[in-house]
Design a protein around this motif. Structure first.
Motif, mmCIF file in Angstrom:
data_model
loop_
_atom_site.group_PDB
_atom_site.id
_atom_site.type_symbol
_atom_site.label_atom_id
_atom_site.label_comp_id
_atom_site.label_asym_id
_atom_site.label_seq_id
_atom_site.Cartn_x
_atom_site.Cartn_y
_atom_site.Cartn_z
ATOM 1 N N HIS A 222 0.832 -1.201 0.000
ATOM 2 C CA HIS A 222 0.000 0.000 0.000
ATOM 3 C C HIS A 222 0.874 1.262 0.000
ATOM 4 O O HIS A 222 0.584 2.228 -0.702
ATOM 5 C CB HIS A 222 -0.928 0.015 1.215
ATOM 6 N N VAL A 223 1.946 1.221 0.804
ATOM 7 C CA VAL A 223 2.849 2.379 0.866
ATOM 8 C C VAL A 223 3.500 2.612 -0.493
ATOM 9 O O VAL A 223 3.551 3.748 -0.987
ATOM 10 C CB VAL A 223 3.927 2.165 1.950
ATOM 11 N N ALA A 224 3.991 1.545 -1.131
ATOM 12 C CA ALA A 224 4.625 1.677 -2.443
ATOM 13 C C ALA A 224 3.634 2.193 -3.480
ATOM 14 O O ALA A 224 3.987 2.995 -4.354
ATOM 15 C CB ALA A 224 5.191 0.330 -2.883
ATOM 16 N N THR A 225 2.381 1.756 -3.388
ATOM 17 C CA THR A 225 1.344 2.230 -4.311
ATOM 18 C C THR A 225 1.080 3.713 -4.107
ATOM 19 O O THR A 225 0.983 4.481 -5.075
ATOM 20 C CB THR A 225 0.047 1.431 -4.124
ATOM 21 N N LEU A 226 0.972 4.122 -2.859
ATOM 22 C CA LEU A 226 0.722 5.538 -2.564
ATOM 23 C C LEU A 226 1.897 6.413 -2.996
ATOM 24 O O LEU A 226 1.706 7.599 -3.291
ATOM 25 C CB LEU A 226 0.445 5.715 -1.069
ATOM 26 N N LYS A 227 3.100 5.853 -3.041
ATOM 27 C CA LYS A 227 4.260 6.599 -3.530
ATOM 28 C C LYS A 227 4.323 6.599 -5.057
ATOM 29 O O LYS A 227 5.201 7.210 -5.633
ATOM 30 C CB LYS A 227 5.556 6.012 -2.961
ATOM 31 N N ARG A 228 3.385 5.867 -5.703
ATOM 32 C CA ARG A 228 3.310 5.795 -7.175
ATOM 33 C C ARG A 228 4.626 5.283 -7.778
ATOM 34 O O ARG A 228 5.102 5.797 -8.797
ATOM 35 C CB ARG A 228 2.958 7.159 -7.765
ATOM 36 N N ASN A 229 5.180 4.267 -7.134
ATOM 37 C CA ASN A 229 6.469 3.740 -7.558
ATOM 38 C C ASN A 229 6.275 2.341 -8.145
ATOM 39 O O ASN A 229 6.234 1.346 -7.411
ATOM 40 C CB ASN A 229 7.430 3.694 -6.366
ATOM 41 N N PRO A 230 6.167 2.209 -9.469
ATOM 42 C CA PRO A 230 5.918 0.901 -10.080
ATOM 43 C C PRO A 230 7.031 -0.110 -9.847
ATOM 44 O O PRO A 230 6.785 -1.310 -9.753
ATOM 45 C CB PRO A 230 5.748 1.229 -11.568
ATOM 46 N N ALA A 231 8.276 0.358 -9.749
ATOM 47 C CA ALA A 231 9.385 -0.568 -9.514
ATOM 48 C C ALA A 231 9.259 -1.239 -8.151
ATOM 49 O O ALA A 231 9.453 -2.464 -8.015
ATOM 50 C CB ALA A 231 10.720 0.174 -9.620
ATOM 51 N N LEU A 232 8.922 -0.456 -7.128
ATOM 52 C CA LEU A 232 8.721 -1.017 -5.793
ATOM 53 C C LEU A 232 7.510 -1.939 -5.767
ATOM 54 O O LEU A 232 7.535 -3.000 -5.142
ATOM 55 C CB LEU A 232 8.550 0.108 -4.769
ATOM 56 N N VAL A 233 6.444 -1.540 -6.448
ATOM 57 C CA VAL A 233 5.231 -2.357 -6.502
ATOM 58 C C VAL A 233 5.549 -3.716 -7.106
ATOM 59 O O VAL A 233 5.182 -4.769 -6.554
ATOM 60 C CB VAL A 233 4.126 -1.636 -7.309
ATOM 61 N N SER A 234 6.247 -3.733 -8.230
ATOM 62 C CA SER A 234 6.600 -4.997 -8.884
ATOM 63 C C SER A 234 7.508 -5.839 -8.003
ATOM 64 O O SER A 234 7.339 -7.069 -7.911
ATOM 65 C CB SER A 234 7.281 -4.722 -10.228
ATOM 66 N N LEU A 235 8.466 -5.207 -7.358
ATOM 67 C CA LEU A 235 9.386 -5.926 -6.485
ATOM 68 C C LEU A 235 8.640 -6.627 -5.357
ATOM 69 O O LEU A 235 8.910 -7.795 -5.041
ATOM 70 C CB LEU A 235 10.420 -4.953 -5.919
ATOM 71 N N LEU A 236 7.690 -5.933 -4.751
ATOM 72 C CA LEU A 236 6.921 -6.511 -3.648
ATOM 73 C C LEU A 236 6.025 -7.648 -4.140
ATOM 74 O O LEU A 236 5.921 -8.697 -3.490
ATOM 75 C CB LEU A 236 6.085 -5.420 -2.978
ATOM 76 N N LEU A 237 5.387 -7.448 -5.282
ATOM 77 C CA LEU A 237 4.510 -8.485 -5.825
ATOM 78 C C LEU A 237 5.305 -9.731 -6.199
ATOM 79 O O LEU A 237 4.871 -10.865 -5.963
ATOM 80 C CB LEU A 237 3.741 -7.948 -7.031
ATOM 81 N N ASP A 242 0.411 -9.618 -1.612
ATOM 82 C CA ASP A 242 -0.923 -9.890 -2.151
ATOM 83 C C ASP A 242 -1.479 -8.629 -2.802
ATOM 84 O O ASP A 242 -1.735 -7.630 -2.122
ATOM 85 C CB ASP A 242 -1.842 -10.354 -1.018
ATOM 86 N N ILE A 243 -1.695 -8.677 -4.104
ATOM 87 C CA ILE A 243 -2.169 -7.492 -4.817
ATOM 88 C C ILE A 243 -3.599 -7.134 -4.427
ATOM 89 O O ILE A 243 -4.038 -6.005 -4.648
ATOM 90 C CB ILE A 243 -2.073 -7.711 -6.344
ATOM 91 N N ASN A 244 -4.321 -8.066 -3.832
ATOM 92 C CA ASN A 244 -5.707 -7.805 -3.417
ATOM 93 C C ASN A 244 -5.824 -7.502 -1.929
ATOM 94 O O ASN A 244 -6.940 -7.467 -1.389
ATOM 95 C CB ASN A 244 -6.587 -9.003 -3.765
ATOM 96 N N SER A 245 -4.695 -7.275 -1.259
ATOM 97 C CA SER A 245 -4.744 -6.997 0.178
ATOM 98 C C SER A 245 -5.444 -5.678 0.446
ATOM 99 O O SER A 245 -5.290 -4.702 -0.296
ATOM 100 C CB SER A 245 -3.325 -6.965 0.759
#
Length: 338
Positions: A222-237, A242-245
């Motif tokens: 959620h934090v990475a999403t709110l920062k609008r950082n696709p690289a972090l989002v992909s790394l976490l996924l 869980d993308i549906n968390s």
């Protein structure tokens, strides 16, 4: 923190304090301060002036008086101001050779609950930090100060990659939470320190529990999403997030958050990871409800193309009916988009 640790203090100048808060520490360190190391009275040399010559190992450090050392992060590095005798000896672990000596002063805490390792990280002295990490046991490395920050929290916040790696090699607890409920990985996402996040996610036992939320109900994703950082989002996924968390306050998924921020590129990035497009918030809203409520036909169209249900109801009705009430422009939905 045990009573044993709580009762120990690290002697510091009466006219200066070390505040190791994340945001607060940076501000406090902009003031002049002196970093000193002390030992128990019985260990001091009878002929030494302990008030002006604090002990580091078996050597004394001359501290300028009355001039004080500026340890601000953005100005003068403390390593340039401290005498060489205050730095790890040349034979210290982490400097290329071995040293078995373990000064008793390493076991003291400051009035703010900081260990010497906390202080060395705050003052950005990686050589000293690596030396201390090599000396002290794991339970000391996991000590949290009065703001519940471990040395790992501070090292991640300040992007000290070498220190983060050294701490993880000692198998420390990566799930310790500070006073805001943030783990070190939360901070890596908040500060967008991608290198630190990579190290934390490949820890000796794998990543931490990625569902762990801070006191705002936010997971690292959620934090990475709110920062609008696709690289972090992909790394976490890719590491198992869980993308549906759902975040803890209103039940928003990352997809809801991207729509709420009206971020088309981030929404497209999330859709590539195949989330549940019709995921519900606690009030029954899907991402499509949010897009329609914000009158964003572009986002609504993308969600429909991904399979969003235009007839899914919430308390105000379906997205289709909501759009018809909200605008007189042509409806962005068609059977071809579903």
């Amino acid at each position: 923190m045990s009573e044993e640790w709580g009762s120990k203090k690290l002697g510091l100048p009466e006219d200066g304090r070390y505040d190791s808060g994340l945001a607060e520490s940076v501000q406090s360190l902009q003031e002049e301060s002196v970093l000193t190391f002390h030992v128990a009275p019985e260990e001091r040399s009878p002929k030494s002036d302990s008030a002006s010559r604090p002990l580091y190992g078996d050597q004394f450090c001359e501290v300028p008086d009355p001039e004080r050392i500026d340890s601000s992060y953005e100005s003068v590095s403390l390593t340039e101001s401290l005498p060489q005798t205050c730095l790890p000896p040349s034979g210290a672990p982490g400097t290329g050779s071995q040293d078995s000596e373990q000064p008793d002063s390493l076991m003291y805490l400051s009035e703010d609950g900081d260990t010497l390792l906390h202080l060395s990280v705050i003052h950005s002295i990686p050589q000293l930090s690596l030396y201390l990490i090599s000396l002290v046991p794991k339970d000391v490395l996991d000590i949290q100060n009065d703001l519940y920050q471990s040395a790992l929290h501070l090292a991640v916040y300040l992007a000290q990659v070498e220190v983060v790696e050294a701490l993880l090699q000692k198998d420390i607890n990566m799930e310790l939470q500070d006073r805001k409920g943030d783990t070190a990985l939360h901070l890596a996402c908040e500060k967008e320190h991608l290198d630190c996040a990579k190290i934390l996610l490949r820890g000796p036992r794998g990543p931490q529990n990625l569902q762990l939320q801070n006191w705002k109900g936010l997971s690292c994703l959620h934090v990475a999403t709110l920062k609008r950082n696709p690289a972090l989002v992909s790394l976490l996924l890719e590491s198992g997030a869980d993308i549906n968390s759902q975040e803890g306050t209103s039940g928003k998924t990352p997809l809801h958050l991207a729509v709420e921020m009206l971020d088309r590129s981030l929404l497209l990035h999330l859709l590539q990871h195949r989330p549940t497009v019709d995921a519900f918030m606690y009030n029954g809203c899907t991402p499509l409800h949010l897009a329609v409520g914000r009158k964003d036909a572009g986002l609504a169209r993308l969600l429909c193309q991904a399979g969003a249900d235009i007839l899914q109801r919430n308390r105000e009705g379906t997205p289709q009916k909501t759009w018809q009430r909200a605008t007189t422009s042509s409806l962005p939905f068609s059977p071809l988009m579903i």
